[in-house]
Design a protein around this motif. Structure first.
Motif, short mmCIF file in Angstrom:
data_model
loop_
_atom_site.label_atom_id
_atom_site.label_comp_id
_atom_site.label_asym_id
_atom_site.label_seq_id
_atom_site.Cartn_x
_atom_site.Cartn_y
_atom_site.Cartn_z
N ASP A 194 -114.05 -34.20 -7.56
CA ASP A 194 -114.48 -32.98 -6.85
C ASP A 194 -113.54 -32.68 -5.70
N HIS A 215 -112.78 -29.34 -15.86
CA HIS A 215 -113.95 -30.12 -15.40
C HIS A 215 -113.82 -31.60 -15.71
N ARG A 222 -116.01 -33.84 -13.11
CA ARG A 222 -116.50 -33.26 -11.87
C ARG A 222 -118.01 -33.05 -11.94
N HIS A 276 -121.51 -30.90 -11.52
CA HIS A 276 -121.90 -29.50 -11.82
C HIS A 276 -121.70 -28.63 -10.58
N VAL A 294 -118.05 -27.61 -10.05
CA VAL A 294 -117.59 -26.61 -11.03
C VAL A 294 -118.20 -25.24 -10.71
N VAL A 312 -113.74 -23.72 -19.82
CA VAL A 312 -114.29 -24.80 -18.99
C VAL A 312 -113.97 -26.06 -19.77
N ARG A 339 -117.57 -35.70 -21.09
CA ARG A 339 -118.03 -35.79 -19.70
C ARG A 339 -118.51 -37.19 -19.32
#
Length: 444
Positions: A146, A179, A203, A205, A208, A228, A236
């Motif tokens: 992030d 992401h 990352r 939610h 994003v 994305v 993920r």
């Protein structure tokens, strides 16, 4: 040029060329780029942690020649005792230049040790010097991802390009969001496994969504988030929990030739992220243009994401990568067998019919990959004809430093088994294979 200033190199080229490697452009084995560039330190992988560590030590007054133990870096040493980690030595630059068997053996060790959890440091002699490649940096946590993603970037090409009419390619990615990072797909022709690695970082939610809101404030935003994604859009979380402790299985891929029983293919987290993005004010559509691993998608226990994908996230056509249709060629590529793609294709069109969508499916294909004979190319042409597909774009295989497929191309050996592999190398062989895939074109 720089005198006493420490020179530190990094990036994709440095990553892939960190060991002695076959260079396609010169058609020879070159030394590690650390020596050819005469740099003090080479960072490989994405490099954030290594860069911060190196700069911190330099700032504290540590001479660059003493910075030899940072994970994700390579340095030149004379004394093997300098290495701070468990280590393994691979055949020297001189050996891999002279012997294709030594090259293949070295390449396999280098691939297997690229593992942040259990990988060892690797030593490789270059004349009187020793290349020391420390183990990979640990993958970024979600919080670290992030932070890196939300630094105050300009989000524009450098102004030096304005006078040249700008950078047209920026339009493809201006309204795209990354992401995730890493890919456990581990295709043998892909350099990702040797650069970002096979461990997934993702990352949050919230991060994003913050970036998506920033995009909606851009004066050129028309309501469409183009992607994305990342190396593979749907990853993920790790492929399985075991790898976080024990590292990646040697001699076993997560997805090919068939999916591992331990694979976690739950797509729920990614699906929920996309649903939140779709609900943002000013967002009309959220598309996915990064690669979707159809084999991973077919293992999703609920199948709910597949229906969302077809209904909301395809901008007219979905591009996926079966790459070939012949089983042994796919085994050399590290890809699943064609039956998996055919089942995916059948379900894709069934869902399109159910939701009244007229969307296409575009398969990516590779010609002249090591292990692909002319007979295999004929079988692929027949398969394409049966599918009613005439590919506009075909990727003709060419070797990128460090990959297992490049090792096959250069040595004529499969480094996983050390058995001989057929390689279509001559311009005529390569042109024939490509022409078979695009046989309707008059010049073919």
């Amino acid at each position: 040029v720089f005198g006493d200033i420490p020179v530190i190199i990094g990036g994709l080229e440095a990553s892939l060329r960190r060991f002695a490697h076959y260079d396609y452009w010169e058609d020879k084995v070159r030394r590690s780029i650390l020596f050819d560039a005469q740099a003090d330190i080479l960072t490989y992988g994405m490099g954030e942690k290594a860069s911060v560590e190196i700069v911190s030590r330099l700032a504290s007054g540590t001479p660059e020649e003493e910075i030899t133990d940072v994970r994700g870096t390579c340095v030149s040493i004379r004394d093997p005792g300098v290495c701070a980690y468990s280590k393994v030595e691979v055949p020297s630059f001189e050996q891999v230049s002279a012997s294709k068997e030594d090259y293949a053996r070295a390449n396999m060790i280098e691939y297997n040790e690229h593992d942040p959890f259990v990988g060892k440091a690797i030593l490789q002699r270059h004349g009187r010097d020793l290349l020391l490649v420390n183990p990979p940096a640990m993958p970024l946590t979600t919080q670290e991802m992030d932070r890196v993603a939300e630094l105050p970037y300009m989000r524009e090409p450098h102004p030096m390009y304005d006078g040249m009419g700008g950078v047209p390619a920026i339009e493809e990615v201006r309204f795209s969001i990354t992401h995730n990072r890493g890919c456990f797909g581990a295709c043998n022709f892909c350099s990702l496994a040797f650069h970002q690695g096979r461990v997934i970082s993702a990352r949050s939610h919230e991060s994003v969504l913050r970036e998506a809101k920033l995009l909606t404030q851009h004066p050129g935003f028309k309501g469409y988030i183009h992607d994305v994604g990342g190396p593979s859009a749907t990853f993920r979380h790790p492929s399985c929990e075991k790898q976080l402790k024990h590292g990646f299985c040697k001699n076993r891929a997560c997805l090919a030739p068939e999916a591992c029983p331990n694979l976690n293919a739950d797509h729920t987290d990614y699906m929920m992220l996309l649903r939140k993005l779709r609900e943002l004010p000013k967002v009309k559509k959220v598309f996915i243009r990064s690669g979707i691993r159809f084999d991973y998608l077919m293992k999703d226990p609920s199948g709910e994401f597949f229906t969302d994908l077809v209904q909301y996230h395809i901008s007219g056509q979905l591009k996926v990568a079966p790459e070939h249709c012949v089983a042994h060629t796919l085994d050399y590529m590290g890809k699943p067998h064609i039956e998996v793609y055919e089942k995916f294709r059948e379900k894709y069109f069934k869902l399109n019919r159910r939701y009244g969508k007229d969307q296409y499916l575009v398969p990516y294909l590779i010609s002249s990959h090591p292990g692909c004979t002319l007979e295999d190319a004929v079988q692929l042409a027949e398969w394409l004809n049966k599918q009613g597909h005439m590919p506009e774009q075909v990727q003709d295989f060419y070797p990128t430093p460090g990959t297992l497929a490049t090792c096959m191309w250069y040595t004529g050996l499969d480094p996983r088994t050390m058995k001989p592999v057929f390689v279509p190398k001559t311009p005529h062989d390569k042109a024939l294979q490509r022409a078979l895939m695009q046989w309707r074109k008059p010049q073919n």
